[in-house]
Design a protein around this motif. Structure first.
Motif, PDB file in Angstrom:
ATOM      1  N   ASN A 114      -8.068  -3.470 -10.314  1.00 38.03           N
ATOM      2  CA  ASN A 114      -7.425  -2.744  -9.224  1.00 38.03           C
ATOM      3  C   ASN A 114      -6.190  -2.023  -9.770  1.00 38.03           C
ATOM      4  OD1 ASN A 114      -5.856  -2.003  -6.998  1.00 38.03           O
ATOM      5  ND2 ASN A 114      -6.834  -3.578  -5.737  1.00 38.03           N
ATOM      6  N   MET A 115      -6.201  -0.700  -9.590  1.00 35.42           N
ATOM      7  CA  MET A 115      -5.081   0.051 -10.161  1.00 35.42           C
ATOM      8  C   MET A 115      -4.169   0.607  -9.073  1.00 35.42           C
ATOM      9  SD  MET A 115      -7.033   3.484 -11.530  1.00 35.42           S
ATOM     10  CE  MET A 115      -7.639   4.705 -10.355  1.00 35.42           C
ATOM     11  N   ARG A 116      -4.219  -0.047  -7.872  1.00 34.26           N
ATOM     12  CA  ARG A 116      -3.529   0.531  -6.722  1.00 34.26           C
ATOM     13  C   ARG A 116      -2.056   0.816  -6.968  1.00 34.26           C
ATOM     14  NH1 ARG A 116      -4.287  -0.871  -0.409  1.00 34.26           N
ATOM     15  NH2 ARG A 116      -2.932   0.782   0.359  1.00 34.26           N
ATOM     16  N   PHE A 117      -1.369  -0.057  -7.670  1.00 37.95           N
ATOM     17  CA  PHE A 117       0.046   0.228  -7.897  1.00 37.95           C
ATOM     18  C   PHE A 117       0.304   0.752  -9.310  1.00 37.95           C
ATOM     19  CE2 PHE A 117      -0.122  -2.623  -4.298  1.00 37.95           C
ATOM     20  CZ  PHE A 117       0.531  -1.821  -3.377  1.00 37.95           C
ATOM     21  N   PHE A 127      -1.488   2.577 -11.327  1.00 36.85           N
ATOM     22  CA  PHE A 127      -1.798   3.979 -11.562  1.00 36.85           C
ATOM     23  C   PHE A 127      -0.846   4.927 -10.832  1.00 36.85           C
ATOM     24  CE2 PHE A 127      -3.988   7.838 -10.209  1.00 36.85           C
ATOM     25  CZ  PHE A 127      -4.134   8.444 -11.444  1.00 36.85           C
ATOM     26  N   PRO A 128      -0.665   4.749  -9.509  1.00 36.12           N
ATOM     27  CA  PRO A 128       0.249   5.686  -8.834  1.00 36.12           C
ATOM     28  C   PRO A 128       1.664   5.638  -9.397  1.00 36.12           C
ATOM     29  CG  PRO A 128      -1.023   4.444  -7.223  1.00 36.12           C
ATOM     30  CD  PRO A 128      -1.329   3.845  -8.561  1.00 36.12           C
ATOM     31  N   GLU A 178     -14.099   5.888  -4.987  1.00 37.44           N
ATOM     32  CA  GLU A 178     -14.960   5.690  -3.822  1.00 37.44           C
ATOM     33  C   GLU A 178     -16.210   6.515  -4.075  1.00 37.44           C
ATOM     34  OE1 GLU A 178     -14.254   3.782  -1.278  1.00 37.44           O
ATOM     35  OE2 GLU A 178     -12.101   3.439  -1.555  1.00 37.44           O
ATOM     36  N   SER A 204      -4.917   7.189  -4.865  1.00 28.97           N
ATOM     37  CA  SER A 204      -5.073   5.798  -5.291  1.00 28.97           C
ATOM     38  C   SER A 204      -4.215   4.863  -4.448  1.00 28.97           C
ATOM     39  CB  SER A 204      -4.697   5.682  -6.771  1.00 28.97           C
ATOM     40  OG  SER A 204      -4.598   4.347  -7.171  1.00 28.97           O
ATOM     41  N   LEU A 205      -3.049   5.365  -4.062  1.00 31.59           N
ATOM     42  CA  LEU A 205      -2.116   4.520  -3.306  1.00 31.59           C
ATOM     43  C   LEU A 205      -2.639   4.200  -1.906  1.00 31.59           C
ATOM     44  CD1 LEU A 205       0.711   3.431  -4.055  1.00 31.59           C
ATOM     45  CD2 LEU A 205       1.684   5.377  -2.841  1.00 31.59           C
ATOM     46  N   VAL A 206      -3.293   5.166  -1.283  1.00 31.45           N
ATOM     47  CA  VAL A 206      -3.694   4.941   0.114  1.00 31.45           C
ATOM     48  C   VAL A 206      -5.130   4.443   0.248  1.00 31.45           C
ATOM     49  CG1 VAL A 206      -2.077   6.668   0.978  1.00 31.45           C
ATOM     50  CG2 VAL A 206      -4.441   7.351   0.492  1.00 31.45           C
ATOM     51  N   GLU A 207      -5.894   4.476  -0.864  1.00 28.44           N
ATOM     52  CA  GLU A 207      -7.293   4.068  -0.727  1.00 28.44           C
ATOM     53  C   GLU A 207      -7.467   2.580  -0.988  1.00 28.44           C
ATOM     54  OE1 GLU A 207     -10.287   5.301   0.203  1.00 28.44           O
ATOM     55  OE2 GLU A 207      -9.077   6.937   1.011  1.00 28.44           O
ATOM     56  N   HIS A 208      -8.512   2.089  -0.418  1.00 32.58           N
ATOM     57  CA  HIS A 208      -8.973   0.724  -0.611  1.00 32.58           C
ATOM     58  C   HIS A 208      -9.012   0.374  -2.099  1.00 32.58           C
ATOM     59  CE1 HIS A 208     -11.356  -2.773   0.303  1.00 32.58           C
ATOM     60  NE2 HIS A 208     -12.337  -2.367  -0.481  1.00 32.58           N
ATOM     61  N   GLY A 227      -7.098   0.766  -4.453  1.00 29.56           N
ATOM     62  CA  GLY A 227      -6.511   1.683  -5.422  1.00 29.56           C
ATOM     63  C   GLY A 227      -7.482   2.667  -6.021  1.00 29.56           C
TER      64      GLY A 227
END
Lengths: 436, 436, 436
Positions: free
Chosen positions: A7-10, A12-13, A412, B266-270, B272
């Motif tokens: 999971n690169m949610r934080f 990467f951004p 996605e 990436s920040l707003v998606e499921h 990341g």
């Protein structure tokens, strides 16, 4: 590796925005428009001041731009489940890389503490991203966007240092950048790939291959690279006759290379069939190999001989060398950049040495040329290895082995079928984004 | 609505041929070649006479041409079953629109009763079609070719009036047309979409989504728009330094925008992950937003800040605002043009006001800029609403709800499978055109 | 025919390498760079010496280059299982053809026994390949790469002779080459196709048709051809006003043609639907038909009338004439080149006669124009028939009837499904290249 690690949610951004904001601050301090009011100095060639029209190179810039974003981007879409990443991450890396490259390439010769931006700098900035996109080909499918942004940062930095040494200090000629971009990018990427070796992929991966229409998308990239390569090799050549020579040599080298790549592919393949991997790549080797001596008066005939050899070497490399590199040396080269950029880049460097020795370039010197080639290979291998080690640190959201070559780990991804009926038949609608 | 109502066998050919023949007659009366013998007046900018070569802008014209026909056309092919219409009807509307636009844009300043055609007029004619193609994105999949030809006629007429007011009367500067093309096209389309609201599509439609390779086709459009946007924003700028500034600003705005769009996605998606809808669209918002002040000396740094903001706003719009517009306001915006052209267009107009206030454009005036933005939004909303009402008349062969987003209602569509064997396996050959 | 007869393992590589090596030797003897030091003579037009910048036509050259490699290549990818060959063999033939064409076109006017290469020769070399690519469309899917290389050699040779006669001896004007390229290429290909008639394909072939996304790939070709045709028709026109006229005429002819092609398609198709075959091809007929008189002052209005007629004729040809040619005359025209290049090419030749008679070209002569058209048709039919007979010799690895229109006979083709899961579900992995 636990699944959530990808999971690169934080990561990467935060990385992307931090890099961009730092870049913007540096631009605020250092970068201004080129008002044409002082003599500027171009860091990629020995060309003199261009003619008075500041936009005279703009059409060539756009050709190079298309090579970077469409050419490299679509060339890598041959993988069946990795098209989003190929064209999408290509865009991301190049968009950051050109900003970073423009800064680093011009730190060496600022005027009054300012970098003046004009079309030539933009061409060179695009060029600097090509090194990263070549290396991207070597590690394609086995790296995260986080890792790749780090590679972009480090590779362009290394590139700018080596280019400065080769062109400004060693005074080697490399107009089409066989050495400083192609060989450099390839060996940098291969060294990084060696560090990122994945033993579990030794016997291949079910997604590491093409399907019919992914090969068609890749041909878009191939053909654009093939068509616009004369612009790549001539964009920063001295205007007038030298630029015409660079265009002409590249045009003929590529034409001859296409014939030899097709012939060799048929010769080495089962039943004399053509192999798309060869056609997509080896047809371009002539553009790489003629790069260094593109602006030298080697004659159309000389350019064609270089192209002919490049097409043969490149195709043979794909057929015989790539499997050996993977099995014996632990170098898993997804796109075969060694065959398209590595060996043809060295061939280009050697051709430059020979051409300089034969006096085909005014002021050319074979010793300087050899030193330029050696420097490029040295920086590439050392820089790539160090970069690979940094990329190997376990917290960059890298994909687990089984999820390599698969967009769905970072994107996605919509339902996979061409048509709705199909996926209905499989009773699986879970990936359909349009579902509530 | 009975099924036959969608049959456009006579309505469409008669309308298309009538429009074309009227256009040809008007051309016979009014349009001649530009022989360069008199001072001409360009209706889209305050630029002075171009240099003596009548073809100096031809490469830029071709870049804009590619944006219109490949860029807009393929950007809309993301829908799984609507690619023929996206790229095909795009070609139809732009081919008619450029003829119509050239007439209307130049009626204001004929010489001796004649319109003189040169490259600048052709660029402006292409520009005028962009408004229609933006609006097309808002109503994509829910309208017939008949309705869309009517929209083209009315929208370009409205555009030509507003552009004349903004540029010639209000004297606002809008070199890259953030206001007169992007915001105008978006709000015109959204107003029309509101009029054409389909309650039955409130919960989505199974064809209103992408599949893997339709997203790949869309990326062709995205990347071409991204690459050639500097030409769009600079094509009619004053030659020399102002044109270079427009190119440079757009180049950097887009580069920064790409980074912020990826980061925000990436920040707003499921988990990341990156979302293709954001990447296909929000990466371009920087080109829209920097349009109005592209030729102002805001500095590369200023352009990057605008691009950074545009990428964030646009991505957030796709994620959070589009669903609200559809559910609360009855505005079904198929391509999300509000996020790519609407909000970034307004941002561009606001940036132009600020830049003019800061003295970044010689002779710029923030009040005039604000008036230009207001005029563009006003004409767009009123013109779009009226056009939408006309398009709503029940005899334009519009598609029934269940056939929205489906090419097969207006196109002969071949079998849906990649390969024949496949559909044989499914026992369905009925759609194979090659069958006797 | 035994299956092994299609194996081209030695025939193809030997032929391709032999042709390339002979070409390189000829280049070593005859071809040098154009250093601009003597007046050169252009064999394709009556234009005078170009301005002093040797690269002024380079952007137009690249537009033409894109038409040849992307335009023609992708236009033919509409076939469901023949995309590799369409774009790949297109690249091969054009790469050889441009080398061969440059030699033959310039043998007529060497200086001191040397051919001097500059951008104009490269444009003309690209042009010469267009004849082959047009003929390729007629025999697409029914010929081997070996046969096609032979056709390339013979057709370009015939073309160079006819072009010399038409332009240099008969002094006919054919700036956009309606006669010498389009009509010539079409009737050459149709004559060859007649000789290669396959009775077994009289009732069609299951692979002789499109699928949804192959039609999308083809639209890439269509749109690029449509956009860049103004460059094709004007590239070698006299610089300045005549070149602008050629651009303008082509731009408007294509715009009008698009409208009439769409209208006619809807009018003649079942339920008023649009047919992709018409859209992909007939929208381009305006570019062909306006070619001969592109640089004549026929007025934008005149160009539009030509385009309007071309779009109608071409669409009607696809609908009504192609089936008759196949069933009654034994001419199986895979891509319908008769409708896109044949009839519109003749229309262009006729328009040139009329325009010359009306004095729209200084020094134009309707008799010379008519002689040019007759010569082009004569050389095409005779040359094509002889070439077809040579291609019919039974040892060129031609495909058996059942394997026509199928890449897998000459290419390594990956599994046919979009995704792996799919073919797993069908329990068939035999074609998966990634399997050990």
């Amino acid at each position: 590796m636990p699944a959530y690690a990808t999971n690169m949610r934080f990561k990467f951004p935060i990385l992307a925005l931090t890099l961009e904001i730092i870049t913007i601050i540096l631009y605020a301090v250092f970068v201004v428009y080129d008002d044409g009011k002082s003599s500027h100095h171009d860091d990629h060639s020995n060309k003199t001041e261009h003619d008075s029209n500041p936009l005279s190179l703009y059409p060539m810039f756009q050709d190079v731009h298309v090579m970077i974003f469409i050419g490299f981007g679509f060339l890598m879409t041959f993988l069946k489940r990795y098209g989003f990443s190929s064209v999408g991450i290509n865009l991301l890396l190049a968009a950051f890389g050109l900003q970073w490259g423009l800064l680093l390439q011009n730190f060496w010769h600022m005027e009054d503490g300012k970098i003046k931006v004009g079309i030539v700098n933009m061409i060179n900035a695009d060029f600097s991203t090509a090194t990263v996109l070549i290396s991207f080909g070597a590690v394609l499918g086995k790296t995260s966007p986080v890792q790749l942004l780090i590679m972009t940062l480090l590779e362009i930095t290394t590139f700018a240092i080596n280019e400065h040494i080769v062109v400004e200090i060693l005074k080697a000629s490399d107009i089409g950048a066989s050495m400083t971009i192609h060989a450099f990018g390839a060996y940098f990427g291969l060294a990084a790939a060696r560090m990122l070796y994945r033993p579990a992929l030794r016997n291949g991966h079910e997604n590491d291959g093409s399907v019919y229409h992914s090969d068609m998308f890749a041909m878009i990239g191939t053909v654009y690279l093939w068509m616009f390569w004369p612009s790549f090799n001539s964009a920063i050549a001295e205007p007038g006759f030298p630029q015409l020579v660079a265009i002409t040599n590249t045009y003929f080298s590529l034409a001859a290379c296409a014939l030899s790549a097709y012939a060799t592919s048929s010769l080495v393949e089962h039943n004399g069939k053509l192999d798309m991997v060869h056609i997509q790549n080896a047809t371009l080797a002539g553009g790489v190999a003629v790069g260094t001596c593109a602006n030298m008066t080697i004659g159309p005939f000389g350019a064609m001989v270089i192209g002919l050899l490049a097409g043969i070497i490149s195709t043979l490399g794909f057929k015989f060398l790539t499997p050996i590199l993977a099995s014996s040396l632990g170098i898993q080269d997804t796109c075969g950049v060694h065959n398209l950029h590595g060996m043809p880049g060295i061939l280009g460097g050697l051709a430059g040495i020979v051409a300089a020795a034969l006096g085909k370039l005014q002021g050319g010197d074979p010793t300087k040329q050899a030193a330029g080639l050696a420097s490029s290979l040295g920086f590439a291998l050392v820089g790539g290895a160090i970069t690979g080690l940094i990329m190997k640190l376990p917290f960059w959201s890298q994909p687990p082995d089984q999820n390599c070559f698969d967009d769905s780990i970072y994107w996605e991804v919509p339902e996979e079928e061409d048509d709705n009926e199909e996926s209905l038949a499989h009773g699986d609608h879970s990936k359909n984004k349009t579902e509530p």
